[in-house]
Design an enzyme around this catalytic site. Structure first.
Site, mmCIF file in Angstrom:
data_model
loop_
_atom_site.group_PDB
_atom_site.id
_atom_site.type_symbol
_atom_site.label_atom_id
_atom_site.label_comp_id
_atom_site.label_asym_id
_atom_site.label_seq_id
_atom_site.Cartn_x
_atom_site.Cartn_y
_atom_site.Cartn_z
ATOM 1 N N GLU B 216 -105.385 31.424 -11.032
ATOM 2 C CA GLU B 216 -104.166 31.576 -11.455
ATOM 3 C C GLU B 216 -102.950 32.398 -10.810
ATOM 4 O O GLU B 216 -101.940 32.124 -10.699
ATOM 5 C CB GLU B 216 -104.269 32.346 -12.905
ATOM 6 C CG GLU B 216 -104.890 31.546 -14.033
ATOM 7 C CD GLU B 216 -106.418 31.412 -14.105
ATOM 8 O OE1 GLU B 216 -107.145 32.200 -13.385
ATOM 9 O OE2 GLU B 216 -106.980 30.728 -14.878
ATOM 10 N N HIS B 285 -109.795 36.760 -25.264
ATOM 11 C CA HIS B 285 -109.285 35.341 -25.102
ATOM 12 C C HIS B 285 -108.289 35.107 -26.525
ATOM 13 O O HIS B 285 -108.126 33.951 -27.051
ATOM 14 C CB HIS B 285 -110.335 34.299 -25.163
ATOM 15 C CG HIS B 285 -111.130 34.253 -23.945
ATOM 16 N ND1 HIS B 285 -111.950 35.225 -23.501
ATOM 17 C CD2 HIS B 285 -110.939 33.456 -23.008
ATOM 18 C CE1 HIS B 285 -112.430 34.890 -22.353
ATOM 19 N NE2 HIS B 285 -111.851 33.870 -21.925
#
Lengths: 362, 482
Positions: B216, B285
């Protein structure tokens, strides 16, 4: 090994041993490929390099002076000692190739042809600065000159520069991204994420690792398990070489190879420029981590500008008077820049609220 | 002993799917690892594998059946040596309770939809109702009048999922401009971890639909660099939780460069992906980053609820010359809403919308928070309280005017969000109302938020950690002094 290669190896060894004299902590691991000695510059090329490097040197000296007078604030990282790197690189690039670097960026801007007045006025935080006084030393850009900053977060420019290369490939414009970083930035994780994608997608990026031996005050040997930065791309299959970054001819020669590799679609290339910064990391650096002797030895024996000056006189027969004229011209340009930067008004208070967002197109 | 094969769940949020194909027929012998059938959802296709050996005694759900609920028995397997006919007749519903325990749904062989979902995609037992995802509000196809006001009169509406709306928005903008491209993990060949980019690779090719390694920080930086040159990247984060790896480039490289360059260097880029809690994926998450990004000058932050907003605002985001954070919600992806059938439907960024007009109290929310707000409003109406529900849609710039105008009318305000209470969107609205509508407020502004704890995994705790309709009703009653 034929004669030419032997000569190249000898030269490479010489570079290594020269460096080893000064800093034995850098092992002479060497680059994978030995190259022939850099061909001589023409008189014009030497004169060009001399002028460009001298401009950076004098500009930085002036910036240091203005900083001392309180006219430049914040952080100010000078490029003195490293001039041959960016000038040699620029001599091998073509118009339209992009340049991006970290926070030690004044030299790169001048090398890209940005106006010393605009750069100096940004340092003093004035409205005529490249960022209208809102960026400062570490944050200047010129879309016109394809200079993409000026980035204050160590290593960020490596991913961003890879993105410039991505755009070149996407647009198929034949240009190359020259992405600079220091030996310190070379230890950031995103550098390797970028190396991976650049090689995976064969992006036209030349990674220039300016190894000036100290990341702030931490020597390369104290921070890096692999101190041969040319080998940092090995696991991705990216070729690399160590270059005598104090000799502008050697730099240009290596840069030509690297840029040609990238431009021809072969993917990225790593150049470790073995260089040296004479001044501290920033203006507030006490320099306790190295000896004065180390610095003065480098200055006396390997100064990139003196090297060219000597060649101009001895090999090209340029009269001293001509060089003095160049010196004077450079001093005048820098003095004009300082004059402008110290008299230009500060930004209008209304500038506080501008340039936050662009207006959407209709 | 006969065992039932149950409809497996592919993901934490899957509720039903299509039994696409039987690869074995009744009477076929099966052994462990044999592929029995293919299951499809709007997100993915997977194979159902046999776990035990035996004979496929009976197929309970015919090939091509849509909307098969998770954990529905789809076939019966007779054990080796067992009477196949008897097994088929009795199946898992035999009176003998000891034998009626369904075989756990087969382990799906498809890759998980994201780093997080992998463990959750494994077997579930037949009666494990607790695994069902948090139920979103019932979405009706009746379009509220204020929504319709944004389209020309008589516009045809097409029922579309948020997922399809997002895909359509990207596809339309990519057709419009070559400089628009999508980059991220699994966006191309996998067709999107959540199938948002489905079909884009086929239409636009690998040059413009770029699969990245799991990296990322690196690919966000590459995209920002590309945006500096005038390209218009759409960066898909598999979830915004992973954008934490890249937040330096979002904030320092994307949001600040225009200012630091004195207006020279813009960064036309969209960072998009699911944000906030999905279901049962734990604290790392489930984070809602709405308020984080909304505090950064140089960014625009969009968090749509309906499919039409998702489409109209994503198109606007892609055209916008600034860095945009586009916060989606995994639970909303599969929800259907009417979307106007228009050639080029673009909504303005920075405009809230009154989703449900009312007179007694203003409920302000966005994204999935709207599901709680609307359900509460419905329940409150039955009790004689008419709530005006405002969907912020854009969090930065925040359309406070619409909120203030509403509060001037109602005198009361409740905010609803899944994010944490401290420094949240509700806190911001509350502060602005105190300054700009103090004299109109008949009660303090109340916030309904996620609880001030990391998201727990256990189903009951997760439910407790999220806001709910009852809390919204309670808060509304409190500000109405009822």
């Amino acid at each position: 090994m034929d004669a030419a290669n032997e000569a190249g190896q000898a030269k490479a060894d010489q570079i290594k041993s020269d460096h080893a004299d000064v800093d034995p902590t850098i092992p002479a691991t060497g680059s994978a490929v030995a190259h022939e000695p850099a061909p001589k510059f023409t008189r014009e090329e030497e004169l060009h390099a001399y002028h460009e490097m001298l401009l950076i040197r004098r500009f930085e000296e002036k910036a240091g002076q203005l900083y001392g007078m309180g006219l430049i604030g914040g952080f100010c990282h000078l490029y003195i000692g490293q001039e041959a790197v960016v000038i040699g690189m620029q001599m091998a690039s073509i118009e339209g190739d992009q340049v991006i670097t970290g926070y030690r960026d004044h030299g790169h801007m001048l090398a890209c042809g940005m106006d010393p007045k605009g750069v100096m006025a940004e340092l003093t935080g004035r409205r005529g600065g490249y960022s209208r006084g809102k960026g400062g030393s570490m944050h200047m850009f010129s879309r016109e000159k394809q200079f993409f900053g000026g980035h204050g977060i160590v290593g960020a420019q490596v991913s961003l520069g890879t993105g410039l290369g991505f755009a070149d490939a996407y647009k198929k414009n034949g240009h190359v991204s020259l992405t600079y970083m220091g030996d310190g930035a070379a230890n950031q994780g995103q550098v390797y994420e970028s190396f991976n994608m650049a090689q995976l997608w064969k992006l036209p990026v030349v990674y220039v690792i300016e190894n000036n031996r100290y990341a702030m005050g931490t020597s390369v040997a104290r921070a890096s398990a692999q101190t041969d930065f040319s080998r940092r791309g090995i696991s991705f299959g990216i070729p690399g070489e160590q270059v005598d970054g104090m000799d502008v001819r050697t730099v240009r020669e290596a840069a030509s190879r690297a840029i040609e590799h990238a431009r021809s679609g072969e993917g990225p290339y790593i150049l470790e420029m073995q260089t040296y910064r004479y001044r501290g990391h920033s203006m507030s650096d006490p320099a306790k981590y190295r000896t004065k002797d180390e610095v003065s030895k480098m200055r006396d024996e390997h100064d990139p500008i003196e090297m060219v000056r000597k060649r101009l006189i001895e090999e090209h027969g340029v009269p001293e008077a001509d060089l003095k004229a160049t010196d004077a011209k450079v001093r005048e340009a820098v003095s004009d820049a300082a004059e402008f930067a110290t008299h230009d008004p500060e930004p209008d208070p209304a500038e506080l609220w501008t340039d936050i967002l662009l207006e959407a197109r209709g | 002993m006969a065992t039932d094969i149950l409809m497996p769940a592919l993901s934490p949020t899957m509720e039903e799917g299509k039994l696409a194909k039987w690869l074995k027929k009744e009477g076929d012998p099966v052994k462990s690892g044999d592929v029995l059938a293919e299951i499809e959802t709007d997100k993915a296709t997977m194979e159902v594998e046999a776990i035990d050996e035996g004979v496929l005694a009976k197929i309970l759900i015919a090939e091509g059946t849509e909307g098969v609920k998770v954990n529905t028995p789809i076939a019966i397997i007779a054990a080796d040596g067992e009477d196949v006919a008897a097994a088929a007749a009795g199946g898992g519903k035999k009176a003998d309770g000891a034998d009626s325990v369904g075989q756990p749904a087969p382990t799906p062989t498809m890759q998980a939809e994201g780093h997080a979902s992998a463990p959750a995609a494994t077997a579930k037992t037949g009666d494990d109702k607790a695994n069902a995802p948090a139920s979103p509000a019932v979405i009706t196809n009746k379009t509220p009048a204020p929504v319709m006001a944004e389209f020309p009169e008589g516009t045809e509406m097409v029922t579309t999922t948020v997922r399809e709306a997002l895909r359509d928005a990207m596809a339309e903008e990519m057709r419009r401009e070559d400089s628009v491209f999508v980059i991220g993990e699994e966006v191309a060949e996998y067709q999107g971890a959540y199938k948002i980019t489905q079909g884009l690779l086929q239409e636009f090719g690998a040059r413009r639909v770029v699969d990245t390694p799991i990296t990322e920080h690196g690919f966000a930086g590459i995209a920002v660099g590309a945006a500096y040159t005038g390209l218009r990247p759409i960066v898909e984060f598999m979830t915004f939780n992973f954008a934490m790896q890249a937040i330096d480039h979002i904030i320092n490289s994307a949001a600040k460069t225009l200012y630091m360059s004195g207006g020279q260097l813009g960064c036309p880029i969209v960072f998009r992906g699911p944000n906030g809690a999905a279901a049962r994926v734990g604290a790392q998450h489930s984070h809602d980053y709405s308020s984080w990004y909304s505090s950064v000058p140089g960014l625009k932050v969009i968090a749509p609820y309906t499919a039409s907003d998702a489409k109209g605002l994503l198109k606007a985001a892609i055209r916008d010359p600034n860095p945009i954070i586009f916060l989606e919600n995994e639970i909303l992806y599969g929800q259907s809403f009417p979307v106007p059938k228009l050639d080029d439907f673009v909504l303005p960024i920075g405009k809230a919308r009154i989703h449900r007009p009312g007179t007694d109290v203003t409920i302000v929310s966005f994204s999935i928070g709207m599901t709680y707000a609307l359900k509460a409003a419905q329940a409150l109406a039955e009790q004689g309280i008419e709530a005006e529900v405002i969907d912020l849609r854009t969090l930065r710039p925040m359309d406070t005017d619409t909120v203030i105008e509403s509060v001037k009318k109602t005198g009361r305000c409740v905010t609803v969000e899944e994010g944490f209470p401290q420094s949240g969107i509700g806190a911001e609205i509350s502060a602005r109302l105190m300054v700009d509508a103090f004299d109109y407020l008949d009660a303090p502004v109340l916030r309904v938020t996620g609880k001030d704890v990391p998201m727990p995994y256990a189903a009951n705790l997760e439910k407790l950690a999220l806001p709910n309709v009852a809390e919204v009703i309670e808060a509304v009653k409190a500000v109405c002094y009822r």
